[in-house]
Design a protein around this motif. Sequence first.
Motif, PDB file in Angstrom:
ATOM      1  N   THR A  36      -6.249  20.976   0.822  1.00 45.63           N
ATOM      2  CA  THR A  36      -5.573  19.911   0.016  1.00 45.63           C
ATOM      3  C   THR A  36      -6.372  18.369   0.170  1.00 45.63           C
ATOM      4  N   ASP A  39      -9.934  18.660  -1.124  1.00 40.52           N
ATOM      5  CA  ASP A  39      -9.461  18.655  -2.701  1.00 40.52           C
ATOM      6  C   ASP A  39      -9.377  17.021  -3.113  1.00 40.52           C
ATOM      7  N   LEU A 103      -3.418  15.912  -8.477  1.00 39.47           N
ATOM      8  CA  LEU A 103      -3.038  17.310  -8.119  1.00 39.47           C
ATOM      9  C   LEU A 103      -1.311  17.452  -8.507  1.00 39.47           C
ATOM     10  N   LEU A 108       0.225  23.953  -6.173  1.00 41.83           N
ATOM     11  CA  LEU A 108      -0.688  24.558  -5.345  1.00 41.83           C
ATOM     12  C   LEU A 108      -0.662  25.642  -4.622  1.00 41.83           C
ATOM     13  N   GLU A 120      -8.458  28.156  -3.723  1.00 37.57           N
ATOM     14  CA  GLU A 120      -7.265  26.940  -4.360  1.00 37.57           C
ATOM     15  C   GLU A 120      -6.925  27.221  -5.655  1.00 37.57           C
ATOM     16  N   HIS A 124      -3.524  20.412 -12.447  1.00 36.52           N
ATOM     17  CA  HIS A 124      -3.706  18.996 -12.187  1.00 36.52           C
ATOM     18  C   HIS A 124      -3.428  18.099 -13.501  1.00 36.52           C
TER      19      HIS A 124
END
Length: 168
Positions: A36, A39, A103, A108, A120, A124
């Motif tokens: 996360t 990302d 996101l 997720l 992942e 989004h």
Amino acid sequence: MPLHFLSLSGILAAALLSAGHAQAATPDPGLRAEITARDAEFFRIFFEGCDPQAVAGMLTDDLEFYHDKQGVVARSAAPFVAQYAKTCEARKAPDAWRSRRELVADTLRVDPVPGYGAIEDGEHVFYERKGDGPEKLVGRAHFTQLWKKEGGAWKIARILSYAHEAVK
């Protein structure tokens, strides 16, 4: 072979299999936090910054990127980063269009890929604004990214971006 041995073997096998399934279904919170964070860093730099060297450092050399609207976007990192460098320079103009990606946290999912990295998957949303004008929500999409742990750093190896929808 005695019947009680077969029954015990079956119970033990079932217990081991169900333990394996329970372990696989329970995401690793540490892994999720790492992915996360990486990302968020990638998309912040990509959409809101202009740092081709940083973007290149977050991608494997053999990057592949597939997009349901744009087709095959990349088959390796170098040309992808070169194109990014051109577009991010253009975004510096005072009246240029600027984008931001966010996101959708509750969508997720992060799953380990033993010996390689992690997958992942989620959704989004995208925002746009012209120059310093007001930001507007313009789209939503699904994505799947394959992350590789290389030399202690997480790098994106594969990107699938699909199910793009305009938001009105």
